[in-house]
Each structure stands twice: as structure tokens, then as C-alpha cells.
Design an enzyme around this catalytic site. Structure first.
Site, PDB file in Angstrom:
ATOM      1  CB  SER A  57      -0.883   0.006   1.242  1.00 16.73           C
ATOM      2  OG  SER A  57      -1.434   1.298   1.418  1.00 16.73           O
ATOM      3  CG  HIS A  91      -3.946  -1.661  -1.463  1.00 15.28           C
ATOM      4  ND1 HIS A  91      -5.045  -2.464  -1.709  1.00 15.28           N
ATOM      5  CD2 HIS A  91      -4.316  -0.857  -0.435  1.00 15.28           C
ATOM      6  CE1 HIS A  91      -6.018  -2.176  -0.870  1.00 15.28           C
ATOM      7  NE2 HIS A  91      -5.601  -1.195  -0.084  1.00 15.28           N
ATOM      8  N   GLY A  96      -9.017   3.452   7.320  1.00 14.84           N
ATOM      9  CA  GLY A  96      -8.774   4.878   7.533  1.00 14.84           C
ATOM     10  C   GLY A  96      -7.307   5.246   7.719  1.00 14.84           C
ATOM     11  N   GLY A 135      -3.004   3.764   8.110  1.00 18.23           N
ATOM     12  CA  GLY A 135      -1.992   2.716   8.102  1.00 18.23           C
ATOM     13  C   GLY A 135      -1.410   2.553   9.505  1.00 18.23           C
ATOM     14  CG  ASP A 150      -6.033  -3.030   3.397  1.00 21.69           C
ATOM     15  OD1 ASP A 150      -4.948  -2.743   3.927  1.00 21.69           O
ATOM     16  OD2 ASP A 150      -6.722  -2.220   2.747  1.00 21.69           O
ATOM     17  N   GLY A 151      -4.610  -4.445   6.446  1.00 18.86           N
ATOM     18  CA  GLY A 151      -4.500  -3.791   7.742  1.00 18.86           C
ATOM     19  C   GLY A 151      -3.700  -4.615   8.735  1.00 18.86           C
ATOM     20  N   GLY A 152      -2.574  -4.082   9.156  1.00 20.59           N
ATOM     21  CA  GLY A 152      -1.769  -4.760  10.170  1.00 20.59           C
ATOM     22  C   GLY A 152      -1.070  -6.011   9.693  1.00 20.59           C
ATOM     23  CB  SER A 159       3.609   0.292   8.299  1.00 18.83           C
ATOM     24  OG  SER A 159       2.601  -0.568   8.751  1.00 18.83           O
TER      25      SER A 159
HETATM   26  C1  DX5 Z   1      -6.140   1.345   5.822  1.00 16.36           C
HETATM   27  C2  DX5 Z   1      -5.769   1.046   4.407  1.00 16.36           C
HETATM   28  C3  DX5 Z   1      -4.618   0.131   4.276  1.00 16.36           C
HETATM   29  C4  DX5 Z   1      -3.334   0.628   4.891  1.00 16.36           C
HETATM   30  C5  DX5 Z   1      -2.662  -0.569   5.500  1.00 16.36           C
HETATM   31  O1  DX5 Z   1      -7.440   1.788   5.898  1.00 16.36           O
HETATM   32  O2  DX5 Z   1      -6.860   0.459   3.712  1.00 16.36           O
HETATM   33  O3  DX5 Z   1      -4.414  -0.264   2.927  1.00 16.36           O
HETATM   34  O4  DX5 Z   1      -2.454   1.241   4.002  1.00 16.36           O
HETATM   35  O5  DX5 Z   1      -1.553  -0.157   6.190  1.00 16.36           O
HETATM   36  P1  DX5 Z   1      -0.757  -1.134   7.175  1.00 16.36           P
HETATM   37  O6  DX5 Z   1      -0.274  -2.273   6.368  1.00 16.36           O
HETATM   38  O7  DX5 Z   1       0.336  -0.266   7.692  1.00 16.36           O
HETATM   39  O8  DX5 Z   1      -1.730  -1.556   8.258  1.00 16.36           O
HETATM   40 ZN    ZN Z   2      -6.465  -0.412   1.712  1.00 17.58          ZN
END
Ligand code: DX5
Ligand code: ZN
Length: 221
Positions: A8, A31, A140, A142, A173-175, A196
Site C-alpha cells: 500500500s 494498492h 482509515g 496505516g 488489509d491492515g496490520g 508499513s
Molecule cells: C487502511 C488502508 C490500508 C493501509 C494498511 O485503511 O486500507 O491499505 O495502508 O496499512 P498497514 O499495512 O500499515 O496496516
Molecule cells: Zn487499503
């Protein structure tokens, strides 16, 4: 099942996006998170910027629309020739019609669910989708912590996709990081967004390869 990694660019340097794209050559797609400060409490970028990213990106774009009134806006993204457009079910009034419209305009059709949105009401429309995105954090921002509470939903979605025989990717998606990706893969995800964990790494390309190897090893055959 083949595991794919979609970094992302939310965690990339927005002033140097073209250079940032060149740092993830080993990825399967990029992404792009579109946020409107209505559907989520954050604002990123819109269609003109996404179109410009597409012109310089060596990788196909996987656009994640975290925007209200998806019925109105998502088709415009598909019309711009993007490889994949994902809308949130919570922001669409007619998700089946919308998914068909995205495909008719040449994009893959993705539908996303917030962590607490159940997958069951949508199981009959799996055949309309190319990808189901199960959020593993509240959308919302990262850098949030992976929500293990979403794992049973990923398992139920995987079982339903396998039962249906439809070719639907399950994206998380997320974490997602080296310490969480195996759990998501074991539960049945096959496309992994990581912001991240990729752009926060010293060597983003190596981070992508490591994540993919971990996911692949944890995937049930
Ligand atoms: C959050 C986004 C994600 C975000 C993920 O709402 O949809 O795509 O970039 O970031 P990480 O991988 O750091 O959780
Ligand atoms: Zn996303």
C-alpha cells in the site's frame, strides 16, 4: 493457492511516488487507498492522481475506495482503465449492479467489508466478484494493529468461496506484517496488502519477498 502481495502506497512518500513504486518491483500489484473524509475520517487522493499514478506504475493498480456513494464514483475509476476497483459494501446501495458495472467497464470487481460487517449476507453474490476484501483493521489509517477477531470471518469466507467454485480472491488489509501474515494465510486469505511492513522496511523488495514466502508456507493446499 498462490499468495500475492500488494504493497500500500499509503505508507510511501507521497512526494516521490514514482520512485517509491520502483522500490517494490517484486510485488504483484500496488494498492492505492482512496479516502474521502466521509466514509473514513481521513483524506488521501482522488481520481486525477490515481490516473497519473497509473501512467507511471510498472505494476497494475489495485484501488481500494474508502468513499461514500460508491455507486456513483466507483464506475468512474473502472472507466479509467484500472486493473481492479474495490468498493465498500457499506457505502454501496446496489452492490450487485455496481460489481457488474465495474466488470463491464473492464476492471476487476472487488468488494470490501469493515471488520464488523458480516460476510454472510453477501455470499450469494460471490460470483459477481473477482475479489473480496476483508478489512483486518478499521479502515482509515496505516500502521494499526491486526485484529485477530477477523480470523473466523476469513475462514468462513474461504469455505464459502471454495464451496461456490467461484474464482474470488480473498484480500486482507491492515496490520499485515511478518508476525501476522501467517495467521491470515492459514485462515484462507490469498492476497495481502501491506503498507508499513513494506515501506517501513529498509529494503521494501526484500520485505515483499519475505511476506510472500511466509504466506505461501502457511497456506493450506
Ligand atoms: C487502511 C488502508 C490500508 C493501509 C494498511 O485503511 O486500507 O491499505 O495502508 O496499512 P498497514 O499495512 O500499515 O496496516
Ligand atoms: Zn487499503
Amino acid at each position: 493457492m498462490t499468495c500475492r502481495i500488494h504493497p500500500s502506497i499509503l505508507s510511501a512518500d507521497f512526494v516521490n511516488l514514482e520512485a517509491e513504486l520502483a522500490r517494490i518491483g517484486s510485488a504483484d500489484a500496488v494498492h492505492v487507498d482512496v479516502m474521502d473524509n466521509h466514509f473514513v475520517p481521513n483524506l488521501t487522493l482522488g481520481l486525477p492522481v490515481v490516473e497519473r499514478i497509473q501512467t507511471v506504475s510498472p505494476l497494475p493498480l489495485d484501488v481500494h475506495l474508502m468513499i461514500a456513494d460508491a455507486d456513483r464514483w466507483a464506475p468512474l475509476y473502472a472507466g479509467a482503465g484500472l486493473a481492479s476497483v474495490t468498493f465498500h459494501a457499506e457505502a454501496a446501495t446496489a452492490p450487485i449492479k455496481l460489481a457488474r458495472e465495474l466488470r463491464a467497464r473492464g476492471s476487476k470487481a472487488g468488494m470490501a467489508l469493515r471488520p464488523v460487517t458480516p460476510v454472510e449476507p453477501y455470499l450469494d453474490m460471490l460470483g459477481e466478484l473477482d475479489m473480496l476484501l476483508l478489512m483486518t483493521v478499521e479502515p482509515g489509517f496505516g500502521g494499526q494493529a491486526f485484529l485477530d477477531v477477523t480470523l473466523p470471518k476469513i475462514r468462513r469466507a474461504r469455505a464459502a468461496v471454495d464451496r461456490s467454485g467461484a474464482r474470488v480472491a480473498i484480500q486482507v488489509d491492515g496490520g499485515i506484517s511478518a508476525s501476522t501474515i501467517e495467521r491470515a494465510a492459514e485462515a484462507g486469505a490469498d492476497v495481502f496488502v501491506a503498507g508499513s511492513a513494506v515501506y517501513g522496511a529498509h529494503d521494501p523488495e526484500a520485505a515483499v519477498e519475505r511476506l510472500r514466502a511466509l504466506a505461501q508456507a502457511a497456506t493450506r493446499v
